[in-house]
Structures are given as structure tokens and as C-alpha cells.
Design an enzyme around this catalytic site. Structure first.
Site, PDB file in Angstrom:
ATOM      1  N   GLU A 138     -57.997   9.477  36.529  1.00 30.47           N
ATOM      2  CA  GLU A 138     -56.658  10.609  36.259  1.00 30.47           C
ATOM      3  C   GLU A 138     -56.133  11.317  37.561  1.00 30.47           C
ATOM      4  OE1 GLU A 138     -59.255  13.595  34.090  1.00 30.47           O
ATOM      5  OE2 GLU A 138     -59.943  12.151  32.691  1.00 30.47           O
ATOM      6  N   GLU A 243     -62.694   5.543  26.427  1.00 32.56           N
ATOM      7  CA  GLU A 243     -63.294   6.909  25.730  1.00 32.56           C
ATOM      8  C   GLU A 243     -62.705   7.226  24.540  1.00 32.56           C
ATOM      9  OE1 GLU A 243     -62.655   9.979  28.736  1.00 32.56           O
ATOM     10  OE2 GLU A 243     -63.063   8.499  30.631  1.00 32.56           O
TER      11      GLU A 243
HETATM   12  O1  9MR Z   1     -67.692  13.926  27.791  1.00 30.48           O
HETATM   13  C1  9MR Z   1     -67.748  14.830  29.231  1.00 30.48           C
HETATM   14  C2  9MR Z   1     -68.244  16.083  29.096  1.00 30.48           C
HETATM   15  O2  9MR Z   1     -69.682  15.913  28.692  1.00 30.48           O
HETATM   16  C3  9MR Z   1     -68.057  16.837  30.563  1.00 30.48           C
HETATM   17  O3  9MR Z   1     -68.680  18.064  30.232  1.00 30.48           O
HETATM   18  C4  9MR Z   1     -66.794  16.663  30.958  1.00 30.48           C
HETATM   19  C5  9MR Z   1     -66.705  17.129  32.183  1.00 30.48           C
HETATM   20  O4  9MR Z   1     -65.362  17.293  32.946  1.00 30.48           O
HETATM   21  O5  9MR Z   1     -66.369  15.389  31.040  1.00 30.48           O
HETATM   22  C6  9MR Z   1     -66.500  14.726  29.731  1.00 30.48           C
HETATM   23  O6  9MR Z   1     -65.952  13.283  29.882  1.00 30.48           O
HETATM   24  C7  9MR Z   1     -64.693  13.076  30.356  1.00 30.48           C
HETATM   25  C8  9MR Z   1     -64.592  11.916  31.119  1.00 30.48           C
HETATM   26  O7  9MR Z   1     -65.529  11.811  32.173  1.00 30.48           O
HETATM   27  C9  9MR Z   1     -63.240  11.591  31.687  1.00 30.48           C
HETATM   28  N1  9MR Z   1     -62.064  11.709  30.932  1.00 30.48           N
HETATM   29  C10 9MR Z   1     -62.058  12.961  30.058  1.00 30.48           C
HETATM   30  C11 9MR Z   1     -63.733  13.088  29.517  1.00 30.48           C
HETATM   31  C12 9MR Z   1     -63.562  14.374  28.361  1.00 30.48           C
HETATM   32  O8  9MR Z   1     -63.201  15.402  29.253  1.00 30.48           O
END
Ligand code: 9MR
Length: 356
Positions: A138, A243
Site C-alpha cells: 500500500e 485478500e
Molecule cells: O485483516 C486485518 C485485521 O485483522 C487488522 O486489524 C488490520 C490492521 O490494519 O489489517 C487487516 O488486514 C489488512 C491487510 O493486512 C492489508 N490490506 C488491508 C487488510 C484489511 O485491512
């Protein structure tokens, strides 16, 4: 005869798509530690690729300058090895979920020191064990400008090259990915392609682009997705959907100026299906997944992996974001770990045998 045909039907996602791409899921601590038998049976039956949802992120794996915590990341790798799965590392450099000490860094030199130590230590520890790393996550905004993260602010766009070069050295075998959301959309896609071209021209190793695939059943843009697959592959890169989930709930940002959590928590308008998903929406979800997988199959020669961001609907970040406490239904398995209509629609794309 009937039972013979029934036996020949494909029994899992991973089997159905085995000649096309890996089918993955994101694991939380409960899965890595095998706390829930039903969830773990499902993981092993259906998926042949795993990503740690949170436990390789820097806030968890590197909480202090001189302290790493590898406990769950090590267990994740053991779990994947035991079950002979594709292991995706996630993620080495991300502006979010950074440990506190990184937020306090004020100089380019200190930040370089952090990046070097972090990547050498984490990618080095799992070298030869992971199939891929999301090296940078990102880094680009939706409008195509670089995100003004601490990395960009102190090091400029060079931090991306630095991260890829360090990762390539620390783990020469892993495929190195740039991972982002909305990077199928035109402005962000164009900027991402520019960034990747520069990276490659400078001699860095990059193997793939991860398109996260956090989409909505109300605004799925199939043409953008297909164009993105084709354009990223034309750079000589592999494409993975890293994802995937499809929200079925209304988007609070459609209502302008809202402070998302404060205004909409406990609002029936924003949480319309607290008990169950109506059949009509279940059907739309199934149709959208079918349309998506048709595109994935059409381009299976360019795609390595489709990973869902969660195992079943109960374990999805979309129950808590962008509004806390909602009941969402974004995945192929329901809260009882049973396959949904969307599962059948995706499987039927490969199932040439009659549904008995
Ligand atoms: O699914 C993840 C969630 O449990 C966490 O709290 C969060 C923290 O920012 O991150 C989520 O996963 C992210 C991923 O690592 C990167 N892309 C976006 C995802 C959804 O936020």
C-alpha cells in the site's frame, strides 16, 4: 451409477482449481494454534495456500528496536509445512501496524537502519521456507500519488527499491510482491505500473503484483480487474489476488461527511442483516463470485493464487470495519463453516459432473 458420479464430483476448492491457481486463506492465531477443530478441518480440506492475517506485521513480529517475537509466525510456518501449503509472507514494509518506536524515528538514517535490520531479520529467518513475500504494502494512494507514509516522507520513493533489494538478498528464493488495494483501478494502476517499471529498470527483483481484492457486491468493476491482470502480466509479472472478500453491506462513505464509527455503530440501516443474509443477497453474492472466477479462469496462465481474506464469515475483518460490530457475509463459508451458495457457484465453474 448415481453414487459413482457423486464420487467423481470435485470435493474442494483446492482440488477444483489445482491446474489453475492456488486457493488460499488468511489465518488468525486461533487457526495457527489449531484451537477450533471445525475451522481447521475446513482450512485443510479446501485451501492449499495460507497468509498470516496479522502475525508477520512489524507491530507484532518486531515490537521493540531490539526485540522480535516470532512465536506465532514460526507456528504459522510449521502449520503450512506440515500441511504442504503455499506460504505467503505478509508483509515486510507497511505504513500501518507499525510498532511505536518506528513512529518516533525522525531521521532517514535511523529509518534505513530499521528497514535493514527488520528485513534482514524477518525475511532471513524464513528464507527458503516461504513461497512469496508481500515486500511493500500500500505505498500508492488512489489518485496515483505516493502515500505520504513515514517511509516516503523520510526516504522518498527509494524506500521501495531498498526494501525489494534487501528482501531479494535475505530470501533469494521467495517470489517478491508489491501488494495493494484498488490497484486494479485506472489511476492507481497507472502509477503502480510506472513504479514497477522504474524498479525493474534499476535492476531490482520483483516477481508479482498482489491485487488485494477488497470489493463490494454493489460496485464490482470487472473490466478494471481484467485490464489490471493483463497490464500487470505484460510487465512480465505474476498476478495474485491476495485478500479477496466481497462486502454485502452498505458503505457509510456513500453518505458524505460521516464520522463512520460514531454515527453508524448500532444503526440498523448500516447493519441490515444481523441474523441472516436474505436469499436475494445470497444469490447476488454467488453471482458476483461466479463472474469474478470466470475472469480468473480466463487468465489462469497469468494468475498464481487467489487468497480469501479469512476462513469463514465469522472470521472477517469486515465485521469490524469500516463500522464496528456489524454482521457481514463476504466469504464462501458461513458462520457454521458450511459452504454458501457462492461456494457452489464457484465450484460449478469447474464441475462438469451433474449436481446430484
Ligand atoms: O485483516 C486485518 C485485521 O485483522 C487488522 O486489524 C488490520 C490492521 O490494519 O489489517 C487487516 O488486514 C489488512 C491487510 O493486512 C492489508 N490490506 C488491508 C487488510 C484489511 O485491512
Amino acid at each position: 451409477m448415481q453414487s459413482l458420479l457423486a464420487q467423481q464430483r470435485l470435493s474442494s476448492l483446492k482440488e477444483a482449481f489445482k491446474s489453475d491457481f492456488f486457493i488460499g486463506t488468511a489465518l488468525g492465531a486461533e487457526h495457527i494454534l489449531e484451537k477450533n477443530t471445525k475451522a481447521n478441518e475446513l482450512i485443510i480440506r479446501e485451501f492449499n495456500a495460507i497468509t498470516p492475517e496479522n502475525h508477520m506485521k512489524s507491530v507484532n513480529i518486531h515490537p521493540e528496536w531490539n526485540r522480535y517475537d516470532f512465536f506465532l509466525a514460526d507456528k504459522f510456518v510449521e502449520f503450512g509445512q506440515k500441511n504442504k501449503m503455499y506460504l505467503a509472507g505478509h508483509t515486510l514494509v507497511w505504513h500501518s501496524q507499525l510498532p511505536n518506536f518506528v513512529h518516533k524515528i525522525k531521521s532517514a538514517d535511523s529509518l534505513k537502519l530499521f528497514l535493514t535490520d527488520h528485513i534482514n531479520t524477518v525475511a532471513g529467518r524464513y528464507a527458503g521456507k516461504l513461497n512469496s513475500w508481500d515486500v511493500v504494502n500500500e505505498a500508492i494512494e488512489d489518485d496515483g500519488t505516493f502515500r505520504k507514509s513515514i517511509f516516503y516522507n523520510l526516504l522518498g520513493e527509494d524506500f521501495i527499491k531498498m526494501a525489494f533489494d534487501l528482501a531479494a538478498k535475505a530470501d533469494p528464493k521467495a517470489e517478491l510482491y508489491y501488494n495493494d488495494y484498488n490497484n486494479e483501478q485506472p489511476a492507481k494502476r497507472k502509477a503502480t505500473i510506472e513504479m514497477i517499471k522504474k524498479l525493474k529498470a534499476s535492476g531490482s527483483k520483483i516477481d508479482g503484483v498482489g491485487i488485494q481484492g477488497h470489493w463490494s457486491i454493489n460496485s464490482l468493476k470487472l473490466k478494471d480487474i481484467e485490464d489490471a491482470i493483463v497490464e500487470y502480466a505484460a510487465l512480465g509479472l505474476r498476478v495474485s489476488f491476495t485478500e479477496l472478500d466481497l462486502t454485502v453491506l452498505p458503505n457509510p462513505w456513500d453518505l458524505k461527511g460521516a464520522d463512520v464509527n460514531q454515527n453508524f455503530e448500532n444503526s440498523p440501516k448500516m447493519n441490515p442483516y444481523p441474523k441472516e443474509l436474505p436469499d436475494s443477497v445470497q444469490t447476488t453474492l454467488a453471482q458476483k463470485y461466479e463472474e469474478l472466477f470466470k475472469i480468473f479462469l480466463k487468465h489462469q496462465d497469468k494468475i498464481d493464487r487467489i487468497t480469501f481474506w479469512g476462513v469463514a464469515d465469522n472470521h472477517s475483518w469486515l465485521n469490524g470495519w469500516p463500522v464496528r460490530g456489524r454482521t457481514n457475509y463476504p466469504l464462501l463459508f458461513d458462520r457454521n463453516f458450511e459452504p454458501k451458495k457462492a461456494y457452489t457457484s464457484v465450484m460449478n465453474l469447474k464441475n462438469t459432473k451433474p449436481n446430484l
